[in-house]
Design an enzyme around this catalytic site. Structure first.
Site, PDB file in Angstrom:
ATOM      1  N   ASN A 123      53.855  83.156  13.256  1.00  0.00           N
ATOM      2  CA  ASN A 123      55.021  84.036  13.352  1.00  0.00           C
ATOM      3  C   ASN A 123      54.520  85.472  13.217  1.00  0.00           C
ATOM      4  O   ASN A 123      54.170  85.912  12.123  1.00  0.00           O
ATOM      5  CB  ASN A 123      56.014  83.679  12.233  1.00  0.00           C
ATOM      6  CG  ASN A 123      57.194  84.629  12.188  1.00  0.00           C
ATOM      7  OD1 ASN A 123      57.378  85.457  13.091  1.00  0.00           O
ATOM      8  ND2 ASN A 123      57.997  84.529  11.138  1.00  0.00           N
ATOM      9  N   TRP A 124      54.491  86.171  14.334  1.00  0.00           N
ATOM     10  CA  TRP A 124      53.908  87.520  14.334  1.00  0.00           C
ATOM     11  C   TRP A 124      54.877  88.570  13.791  1.00  0.00           C
ATOM     12  O   TRP A 124      54.512  89.742  13.651  1.00  0.00           O
ATOM     13  CB  TRP A 124      53.447  87.889  15.751  1.00  0.00           C
ATOM     14  CG  TRP A 124      52.321  87.021  16.259  1.00  0.00           C
ATOM     15  CD1 TRP A 124      51.688  86.013  15.567  1.00  0.00           C
ATOM     16  CD2 TRP A 124      51.706  87.061  17.545  1.00  0.00           C
ATOM     17  NE1 TRP A 124      50.717  85.437  16.358  1.00  0.00           N
ATOM     18  CE2 TRP A 124      50.708  86.062  17.580  1.00  0.00           C
ATOM     19  CE3 TRP A 124      51.897  87.850  18.706  1.00  0.00           C
ATOM     20  CZ2 TRP A 124      49.900  85.824  18.698  1.00  0.00           C
ATOM     21  CZ3 TRP A 124      51.100  87.612  19.815  1.00  0.00           C
ATOM     22  CH2 TRP A 124      50.111  86.612  19.807  1.00  0.00           C
ATOM     23  N   LYS A 125      56.098  88.193  13.549  1.00  0.00           N
ATOM     24  CA  LYS A 125      57.108  89.109  12.985  1.00  0.00           C
ATOM     25  C   LYS A 125      57.166  90.413  13.791  1.00  0.00           C
ATOM     26  O   LYS A 125      56.956  90.378  14.998  1.00  0.00           O
ATOM     27  CB  LYS A 125      56.833  89.341  11.492  1.00  0.00           C
ATOM     28  CG  LYS A 125      56.695  88.008  10.731  1.00  0.00           C
ATOM     29  CD  LYS A 125      56.657  88.161   9.231  1.00  0.00           C
ATOM     30  CE  LYS A 125      56.522  86.791   8.577  1.00  0.00           C
ATOM     31  NZ  LYS A 125      56.532  86.835   7.118  1.00  0.00           N
TER      32      LYS A 125
ATOM     33  N   HIS B  81      64.958  82.427   9.236  1.00  0.00           N
ATOM     34  CA  HIS B  81      63.824  82.927   8.450  1.00  0.00           C
ATOM     35  C   HIS B  81      64.363  83.722   7.257  1.00  0.00           C
ATOM     36  O   HIS B  81      65.381  84.413   7.372  1.00  0.00           O
ATOM     37  CB  HIS B  81      62.924  83.805   9.321  1.00  0.00           C
ATOM     38  CG  HIS B  81      61.619  84.089   8.650  1.00  0.00           C
ATOM     39  ND1 HIS B  81      61.490  85.045   7.675  1.00  0.00           N
ATOM     40  CD2 HIS B  81      60.410  83.501   8.768  1.00  0.00           C
ATOM     41  CE1 HIS B  81      60.241  85.044   7.229  1.00  0.00           C
ATOM     42  NE2 HIS B  81      59.567  84.114   7.877  1.00  0.00           N
TER      43      HIS B  81
ATOM     44  N   GLU C  22      63.509  86.402   5.974  1.00  0.00           N
ATOM     45  CA  GLU C  22      63.651  87.843   6.206  1.00  0.00           C
ATOM     46  C   GLU C  22      64.962  88.143   6.916  1.00  0.00           C
ATOM     47  O   GLU C  22      65.590  89.171   6.695  1.00  0.00           O
ATOM     48  CB  GLU C  22      62.442  88.375   6.990  1.00  0.00           C
ATOM     49  CG  GLU C  22      61.215  88.441   6.084  1.00  0.00           C
ATOM     50  CD  GLU C  22      59.902  88.177   6.777  1.00  0.00           C
ATOM     51  OE1 GLU C  22      59.827  88.230   8.016  1.00  0.00           O
ATOM     52  OE2 GLU C  22      58.915  87.891   6.052  1.00  0.00           O
TER      53      GLU C  22
ATOM     54  N   GLU D 233      59.677  77.637   3.265  1.00  0.00           N
ATOM     55  CA  GLU D 233      58.976  78.883   2.961  1.00  0.00           C
ATOM     56  C   GLU D 233      59.561  79.485   1.685  1.00  0.00           C
ATOM     57  O   GLU D 233      60.595  80.169   1.738  1.00  0.00           O
ATOM     58  CB  GLU D 233      59.154  79.883   4.107  1.00  0.00           C
ATOM     59  CG  GLU D 233      58.608  79.412   5.437  1.00  0.00           C
ATOM     60  CD  GLU D 233      58.289  80.595   6.362  1.00  0.00           C
ATOM     61  OE1 GLU D 233      57.160  80.634   6.858  1.00  0.00           O
ATOM     62  OE2 GLU D 233      59.143  81.477   6.555  1.00  0.00           O
TER      63      GLU D 233
ATOM     64  N   GLY E 210      54.041  86.689   2.239  1.00  0.00           N
ATOM     65  CA  GLY E 210      53.409  88.003   2.291  1.00  0.00           C
ATOM     66  C   GLY E 210      52.966  88.533   0.945  1.00  0.00           C
ATOM     67  O   GLY E 210      52.645  89.705   0.808  1.00  0.00           O
TER      68      GLY E 210
ATOM     69  N   SER F 137      51.876  82.641   2.664  1.00  0.00           N
ATOM     70  CA  SER F 137      50.482  82.942   2.316  1.00  0.00           C
ATOM     71  C   SER F 137      49.510  81.803   2.630  1.00  0.00           C
ATOM     72  O   SER F 137      48.574  81.563   1.870  1.00  0.00           O
ATOM     73  CB  SER F 137      50.386  83.368   0.852  1.00  0.00           C
ATOM     74  OG  SER F 137      51.142  84.553   0.629  1.00  0.00           O
TER      75      SER F 137
ATOM     76  N   GLY G 143      52.317  83.631   8.754  1.00  0.00           N
ATOM     77  CA  GLY G 143      52.636  85.036   9.000  1.00  0.00           C
ATOM     78  C   GLY G 143      51.366  85.856   9.133  1.00  0.00           C
ATOM     79  O   GLY G 143      50.684  85.840  10.157  1.00  0.00           O
ATOM     80  N   GLY G 144      51.023  86.576   8.070  1.00  0.00           N
ATOM     81  CA  GLY G 144      49.887  87.513   8.086  1.00  0.00           C
ATOM     82  C   GLY G 144      48.608  86.959   8.717  1.00  0.00           C
ATOM     83  O   GLY G 144      47.980  87.635   9.550  1.00  0.00           O
TER      84      GLY G 144
HETATM   85  P1  13P Z   1      52.872  84.999   5.296  1.00  0.00           P
HETATM   86  O1  13P Z   1      51.952  83.927   5.858  1.00  0.00           O
HETATM   87  O2  13P Z   1      52.472  86.376   5.692  1.00  0.00           O
HETATM   88  O3  13P Z   1      53.077  84.818   3.828  1.00  0.00           O
HETATM   89  O4  13P Z   1      54.312  84.759   6.004  1.00  0.00           O
HETATM   90  C1  13P Z   1      54.858  83.501   6.046  1.00  0.00           C
HETATM   91  C2  13P Z   1      56.034  83.532   6.937  1.00  0.00           C
HETATM   92  O5  13P Z   1      57.041  84.144   6.613  1.00  0.00           O
HETATM   93  C3  13P Z   1      55.964  82.836   8.224  1.00  0.00           C
HETATM   94  O6  13P Z   1      57.197  82.745   8.834  1.00  0.00           O
END
Ligand code: 13P
Length: 250
Positions: free
Chosen positions: A9-11, A96, A98, A166, A172, A212, A233-234
């Site tokens: 997920n590149w956000k 998600h 966020e 999640e 993050g 993470s 994510g990251g």
């Molecule tokens: P991180 O891997 O950066 O913690 O993010 C997880 C995430 O929200 C994937 O959707």
């Protein structure tokens, strides 16, 4: 036996040029090496077209980060399922944390998005997870069960659904749930699904872990009996790391 699924997920990261470069690097590093695992990447909307072209002939799935629940119309800033379909998206992420946290998404609107996507034949990754405060108050299971039940309300068939657990406190932050902590919640999600849909759908449903995930902890997380891959994510913004995580699942 459930096939694991790892999605990046590149956000809200990467311009179109940067996203294309990342997709090409992932494709090159994975080569034909995806065997035991389904892989997807979810760039931001503006990059879907170009990234879609790059991965078109590969086994990597194009994934969107959100969709609206209306067919079309006066919804400025929103994107419909049909638009995503026309770009070749195989999956869309809904709910998600966020989006729940910053954009007013509720279990009800998540459910509307999920049902709209399924009705158009698109597969869905629905995210659930508790906040730090909820975990510390000992209500993780209650919150997650409610998100699962309300998010899947009036969904008859789980065929096109993947869930992603999640924990918000692990996103993050560099703080990963331990494999055991994650496994406990995954098992409770599967029990909820069993209660709602019966044995077979519960056994077939894939539940990703997200928060993470890194090359150094992926294999351990993915070895747990109810963890069927990851939503990354990251670490998905670096081709080397993402490919290492995919390999840990395959
Ligand atoms: P991180 O891997 O950066 O913690 O993010 C997880 C995430 O929200 C994937 O959707």
């Amino acid at each position: 036996m459930r096939k694991k699924i790892v999605v990046g997920n590149w956000k809200m990261n990467k311009t179109v040029a940067e996203a294309s470069e990342l997709a090409s690097a992932i494709l090159e590093q994975l080569g034909n090496g995806i065997v035991g695992c389904e892989v997807g990447i979810a760039p931001a909307f503006p990059s879907l077209t170009e990234v879609g072209k790059i991965i078109e002939w590969s086994d990597i799935r194009l994934v969107a980060q959100n969709c609206h629940y209306q067919e079309e119309g006066a919804y400025t800033g929103e994107v419909s399922v049909r638009m995503l379909e026309s770009l070749g998206c195989a999956y869309v992420i809904v709910g998600h944390s966020e989006r729940r946290q910053y954009f007013g998404e509720t279990n009800q609107t998540v459910n509307l998005r999920l049902r709209k996507a399924l009705s158009e034949g698109m597969q869905v990754i629905m995210c659930v997870g508790e906040t730090l405060e909820e975990r510390e108050s000992g209500i993780t299971e209650r919150i997650v069960t409610e998100q699962v039940r309300e998010g899947l309300k009036d969904v008859g068939d789980l065929g096109g659904v993947v869930l992603a657990y999640e924990p918000v406190w692990a996103i993050g932050t560099g703080k990963t749930a331990t494999p055991e902590e994650a496994q406990d919640v995954h098992a409770s999600i599967r029990a909820t699904i069993q209660d709602m849909y019966g044995d077979l759908p519960a056994q077939h449903l894939r539940i990703q872990y997200g928060g993470s995930v890194k090359p150094s902890n992926a294999a351990q997380l993915f070895s747990m009996p109810d963890i069927d891959g990851g939503l990354i994510g990251g670490a998905s913004l670096k081709a080397n790391d993402f490919v290492a995580i995919v390999k840990a699942a395959g």
